[in-house]
Design an enzyme around this catalytic site. Structure first.
Site, mmCIF file in Angstrom:
data_model
loop_
_atom_site.group_PDB
_atom_site.id
_atom_site.type_symbol
_atom_site.label_atom_id
_atom_site.label_comp_id
_atom_site.label_asym_id
_atom_site.label_seq_id
_atom_site.Cartn_x
_atom_site.Cartn_y
_atom_site.Cartn_z
ATOM 1 N N ALA A 83 0.847 -1.193 0.000
ATOM 2 C CA ALA A 83 0.000 0.000 0.000
ATOM 3 C C ALA A 83 0.880 1.239 0.000
ATOM 4 O O ALA A 83 2.052 1.182 0.369
ATOM 5 C CB ALA A 83 -0.886 0.021 1.247
ATOM 6 N N THR A 125 -6.815 -0.702 8.180
ATOM 7 C CA THR A 125 -6.360 0.228 9.217
ATOM 8 C C THR A 125 -7.528 0.743 10.051
ATOM 9 O O THR A 125 -8.657 0.838 9.551
ATOM 10 C CB THR A 125 -5.630 1.420 8.559
ATOM 11 O OG1 THR A 125 -5.433 2.443 9.538
ATOM 12 C CG2 THR A 125 -6.420 2.022 7.410
ATOM 13 N N ASP A 126 -7.226 1.140 11.285
ATOM 14 C CA ASP A 126 -8.276 1.734 12.128
ATOM 15 C C ASP A 126 -8.741 3.085 11.578
ATOM 16 O O ASP A 126 -9.790 3.596 11.963
ATOM 17 C CB ASP A 126 -7.800 1.868 13.592
ATOM 18 C CG ASP A 126 -6.586 2.759 13.769
ATOM 19 O OD1 ASP A 126 -6.022 3.239 12.777
ATOM 20 O OD2 ASP A 126 -6.190 2.975 14.948
ATOM 21 N N GLU A 127 -7.937 3.657 10.654
ATOM 22 C CA GLU A 127 -8.296 4.985 10.134
ATOM 23 C C GLU A 127 -9.576 4.973 9.313
ATOM 24 O O GLU A 127 -10.143 6.027 9.035
ATOM 25 C CB GLU A 127 -7.145 5.558 9.291
ATOM 26 C CG GLU A 127 -5.893 5.773 10.113
ATOM 27 C CD GLU A 127 -4.900 6.751 9.510
ATOM 28 O OE1 GLU A 127 -5.275 7.520 8.615
ATOM 29 O OE2 GLU A 127 -3.742 6.728 9.966
ATOM 30 N N TYR A 153 -5.790 8.794 1.991
ATOM 31 C CA TYR A 153 -5.250 7.486 2.379
ATOM 32 C C TYR A 153 -6.346 6.600 2.976
ATOM 33 O O TYR A 153 -6.575 5.473 2.521
ATOM 34 C CB TYR A 153 -4.103 7.659 3.392
ATOM 35 C CG TYR A 153 -3.779 6.384 4.149
ATOM 36 C CD1 TYR A 153 -3.178 5.310 3.516
ATOM 37 C CD2 TYR A 153 -4.108 6.254 5.510
ATOM 38 C CE1 TYR A 153 -2.896 4.120 4.209
ATOM 39 C CE2 TYR A 153 -3.833 5.079 6.204
ATOM 40 C CZ TYR A 153 -3.232 4.015 5.547
ATOM 41 O OH TYR A 153 -2.967 2.852 6.231
ATOM 42 N N LYS A 157 -8.080 3.068 1.629
ATOM 43 C CA LYS A 157 -8.058 1.805 2.381
ATOM 44 C C LYS A 157 -9.494 1.310 2.619
ATOM 45 O O LYS A 157 -9.770 0.109 2.547
ATOM 46 C CB LYS A 157 -7.336 1.991 3.725
ATOM 47 C CG LYS A 157 -5.855 2.281 3.635
ATOM 48 C CD LYS A 157 -5.043 1.136 3.066
ATOM 49 C CE LYS A 157 -4.934 -0.046 3.997
ATOM 50 N NZ LYS A 157 -4.044 -1.102 3.409
HETATM 51 P P1 NAD Z 1 5.129 0.753 4.237
HETATM 52 O O1 NAD Z 1 4.838 2.020 3.517
HETATM 53 O O2 NAD Z 1 6.284 0.685 5.162
HETATM 54 O O3 NAD Z 1 5.331 -0.438 3.170
HETATM 55 C C1 NAD Z 1 4.521 -0.580 2.040
HETATM 56 C C2 NAD Z 1 5.184 -1.575 1.112
HETATM 57 O O4 NAD Z 1 4.330 -1.755 -0.032
HETATM 58 C C3 NAD Z 1 6.540 -1.098 0.565
HETATM 59 O O5 NAD Z 1 7.471 -2.148 0.603
HETATM 60 C C4 NAD Z 1 6.217 -0.720 -0.895
HETATM 61 O O6 NAD Z 1 7.334 -0.882 -1.776
HETATM 62 C C5 NAD Z 1 5.106 -1.701 -1.213
HETATM 63 N N1 NAD Z 1 4.250 -1.224 -2.313
HETATM 64 C C6 NAD Z 1 3.701 0.007 -2.444
HETATM 65 N N2 NAD Z 1 3.000 0.066 -3.593
HETATM 66 C C7 NAD Z 1 3.096 -1.150 -4.186
HETATM 67 C C8 NAD Z 1 2.583 -1.712 -5.379
HETATM 68 N N3 NAD Z 1 1.815 -1.000 -6.212
HETATM 69 N N4 NAD Z 1 2.877 -3.000 -5.665
HETATM 70 C C9 NAD Z 1 3.655 -3.753 -4.847
HETATM 71 N N5 NAD Z 1 4.184 -3.259 -3.712
HETATM 72 C C10 NAD Z 1 3.903 -1.971 -3.376
HETATM 73 O O7 NAD Z 1 3.780 0.367 4.968
HETATM 74 P P2 NAD Z 1 3.554 -0.328 6.383
HETATM 75 O O8 NAD Z 1 3.589 0.703 7.434
HETATM 76 O O9 NAD Z 1 4.395 -1.528 6.460
HETATM 77 O O10 NAD Z 1 2.034 -0.766 6.215
HETATM 78 C C11 NAD Z 1 1.699 -2.015 5.628
HETATM 79 C C12 NAD Z 1 0.188 -2.112 5.564
HETATM 80 O O11 NAD Z 1 -0.357 -1.979 6.874
HETATM 81 C C13 NAD Z 1 -0.479 -1.031 4.732
HETATM 82 O O12 NAD Z 1 -1.521 -1.618 4.014
HETATM 83 C C14 NAD Z 1 -1.023 -0.038 5.750
HETATM 84 O O13 NAD Z 1 -2.166 0.589 5.250
HETATM 85 C C15 NAD Z 1 -1.348 -0.965 6.902
HETATM 86 N N6 NAD Z 1 -1.292 -0.397 8.262
HETATM 87 C C16 NAD Z 1 -0.163 0.226 8.700
HETATM 88 C C17 NAD Z 1 -0.094 0.667 10.021
HETATM 89 C C18 NAD Z 1 1.122 1.367 10.546
HETATM 90 O O14 NAD Z 1 1.090 1.848 11.680
HETATM 91 N N7 NAD Z 1 2.221 1.437 9.816
HETATM 92 C C19 NAD Z 1 -1.187 0.463 10.883
HETATM 93 C C20 NAD Z 1 -2.334 -0.180 10.388
HETATM 94 C C21 NAD Z 1 -2.353 -0.626 9.083
HETATM 95 O O1 DAU Z 2 -3.667 4.174 12.633
HETATM 96 C C1 DAU Z 2 -3.038 3.387 11.679
HETATM 97 C C2 DAU Z 2 -2.264 4.276 10.722
HETATM 98 O O2 DAU Z 2 -1.139 4.769 11.443
HETATM 99 C C3 DAU Z 2 -1.821 3.536 9.468
HETATM 100 O O3 DAU Z 2 -2.960 3.159 8.745
HETATM 101 C C4 DAU Z 2 -0.925 4.438 8.607
HETATM 102 O O4 DAU Z 2 -0.423 3.703 7.504
HETATM 103 C C5 DAU Z 2 0.234 4.911 9.449
HETATM 104 O O5 DAU Z 2 1.025 5.806 8.695
HETATM 105 C C6 DAU Z 2 -0.269 5.605 10.712
HETATM 106 O O6 DAU Z 2 -0.934 6.841 10.389
HETATM 107 P P1 DAU Z 2 -0.724 8.162 11.285
HETATM 108 O O7 DAU Z 2 -1.064 9.337 10.469
HETATM 109 O O8 DAU Z 2 -1.374 8.008 12.603
HETATM 110 O O9 DAU Z 2 0.884 8.038 11.522
HETATM 111 P P2 DAU Z 2 2.049 9.124 11.464
HETATM 112 O O10 DAU Z 2 3.275 8.448 11.983
HETATM 113 O O11 DAU Z 2 2.132 9.797 10.144
HETATM 114 O O12 DAU Z 2 1.567 10.196 12.539
HETATM 115 C C7 DAU Z 2 1.274 9.831 13.884
HETATM 116 C C8 DAU Z 2 0.808 11.082 14.608
HETATM 117 O O13 DAU Z 2 1.922 11.982 14.731
HETATM 118 C C9 DAU Z 2 -0.265 11.856 13.862
HETATM 119 O O14 DAU Z 2 -1.171 12.412 14.794
HETATM 120 C C10 DAU Z 2 0.492 12.977 13.157
HETATM 121 C C11 DAU Z 2 1.655 13.246 14.100
HETATM 122 N N1 DAU Z 2 2.912 13.680 13.455
HETATM 123 C C12 DAU Z 2 3.410 12.938 12.440
HETATM 124 C C13 DAU Z 2 4.584 13.299 11.810
HETATM 125 C C14 DAU Z 2 5.131 12.484 10.654
HETATM 126 C C15 DAU Z 2 3.581 14.799 13.932
HETATM 127 O O15 DAU Z 2 3.136 15.467 14.872
HETATM 128 N N2 DAU Z 2 4.745 15.156 13.312
HETATM 129 C C16 DAU Z 2 5.280 14.467 12.255
HETATM 130 O O16 DAU Z 2 6.343 14.860 11.720
#
Ligand code: NAD
Ligand code: DAU
Length: 335
Positions: A83, A125-127, A153, A157
């Site tokens: 994603a 995602t919870d979002e 985003y 999702k």
């Molecule tokens: P990330 O951005 O670190 O990794 C995404 C991966 O997907 C990368 O390796 C990228 O190269 C690959 N990718 C992107 N577009 C692609 C495509 N078109 N084809 C094939 N590969 C592709 O993301 P993450 O933080 O590891 O999140 C993984 C999943 O979990 C996502 O679906 C995200 O929505 C979900 N999620 C993330 C969080 C979080 O806190 N990071 C929380 C809840 C859900």
């Molecule tokens: O809740 C799950 C989601 O969590 C996933 O679905 C997303 O892929 C993941 O990116 C994450 O989203 P958030 O927007 O919550 O994460 P982020 O790390 O971007 O930001 C966390 C919080 O911190 C948010 O309230 C914004 C704030 N923030 C973020 C950045 C990058 C700052 O205050 N400063 C910053 O520079």
């Protein structure tokens, strides 16, 4: 079992691959990843030559490539981590989010129907539930809540979730969906709050906190997310949605202060900057369903998880450095 892990070069996917290879000595992994800016082949290099692991650099939107992948490997289960995942980038440029997160999911679902596998698990995602007010700590997202998205985003999702449920109802596609809260841990790309703040604090750079820093996220150690997904693919019921959460709500500013204290850096590095447009106030997850039905529980205490995470970034300066200087994008797969 042979798993197709999409997005396995990213943060959670890479942790999940490690989890499965460690826990199940007979399982095999095929990782399919486009290697966008967020995909880091450095994360997977150690598996080169491992018989139970194969890597394919493909875009999940590329129907021909996806079908050929399913034809080549006898896949039992798909876990779709691939994603565009960063909210701020979706505000700058929504289109790629729609492409990968919606069309990419649709292509994978079509492949699942065509090649008939046992399970397609969508990492959501919870979002998708929108946000909660700061003054109602009693409220937590539940699986039967309606979707109410804030950013391109989360809208992309949520669309993917709806597609999965539609495929289940119309075609009987064996889907499950999980909606997880914010993850933290090793290998997270340093654009997200925790690794960004660790990296900046280590360099004595200012730490940009959006708005007043009071927005709340529910933090879960990444390995606990992996164990929850593993439970769902093995024991979860098809057509069902499972929330996954850490029951660990923290304001952003408190997270930043924990990092500064752990690194012995002054709070004067904190800089309040312009708020994110449409910034969700609070996320909180009710994960009773997965706890009661599948017996899953988060195992990692937040203080321990944060300590481990900060240590990991301190002990892996090369990993960060290769991202910051762009070298990581030059690593190519040799399998
Ligand atoms: P990330 O951005 O670190 O990794 C995404 C991966 O997907 C990368 O390796 C990228 O190269 C690959 N990718 C992107 N577009 C692609 C495509 N078109 N084809 C094939 N590969 C592709 O993301 P993450 O933080 O590891 O999140 C993984 C999943 O979990 C996502 O679906 C995200 O929505 C979900 N999620 C993330 C969080 C979080 O806190 N990071 C929380 C809840 C859900
Ligand atoms: O809740 C799950 C989601 O969590 C996933 O679905 C997303 O892929 C993941 O990116 C994450 O989203 P958030 O927007 O919550 O994460 P982020 O790390 O971007 O930001 C966390 C919080 O911190 C948010 O309230 C914004 C704030 N923030 C973020 C950045 C990058 C700052 O205050 N400063 C910053 O520079």
């Amino acid at each position: 079992m042979r798993h197709l892990i999409t997005g396995g070069a990213g943060f959670i996917g890479t942790n999940y691959i490690r989890y499965i290879l460690r826990m199940y000595p007979d399982d095999e992994i095929v990782c399919a990843d486009k290697l966008t800016y967020a995909g880091n082949y450095d994360n997977l290099k150690e598996f080169e030559g491992e018989k139970r692991f194969a890597f394919e650099q493909i875009d999940i939107c590329d129907r021909k490539a996806v079908y050929s992948l399913f034809k080549t490997y006898n896949i039992d289960c798909v876990v779709n981590f691939a994603a565009e995942s960063h909210v701020d980038r979706s505000i700058e440029n929504p289109e790629i989010f729609l492409q990968t997160n919606i069309i990419g999911t649709e292509v994978l679902l079509d492949a699942v129907n065509k090649y008939g596998i046992k399970r397609f698990h969508q990492i959501s995602t919870d979002e998708v539930y929108g946000d909660l007010p700061l003054d109602r700590p009693d409220l937590k997202f539940e699986e039967n809540w309606s979707i109410k998205t804030s950013s391109p985003y989360s809208a992309s999702k949520a669309s993917a979730d709806l597609l999965c449920l539609a495929y289940f109802r119309t075609f009987g596609t064996p889907v499950t969906i999980s909606r997880c809260s914010n993850n933290y841990g090793p290998y997270q790309f340093p654009e997200k709050l925790i690794p960004l703040m660790i990296e900046k604090a280590q360099r004595d750079e200012s730490l940009p906190v959006y708005g007043d820093g009071k927005n709340i996220r529910d933090w879960l150690y990444v390995e606990d997310h992996c164990s929850a997904v593993d439970k769902i693919i093995r024991y979860g019921k098809v057509g069902e949605i499972y929330n996954i959460g850490g029951n660990n709500e923290r304001a952003n500013i408190d997270i930043v202060k924990i990092i500064l204290e752990a690194l012995g850096k002054p709070e004067s590095l904190i800089t309040y900057v312009k708020d994110r447009p449409g910034h969700d106030k609070r996320y909180a997850i009710n994960s009773c369903k997965i706890q009661n039905e599948l017996g899953w529980k988060p195992q990692t205490d937040f203080d321990v998880g944060m300590r481990q995470t900060i240590e990991w970034y301190k002990n892996n300066p090369k990993w960060i450095e290769r991202i910051l200087n762009g070298e990581y994008r030059k690593t190519r797969c040799s399998l």
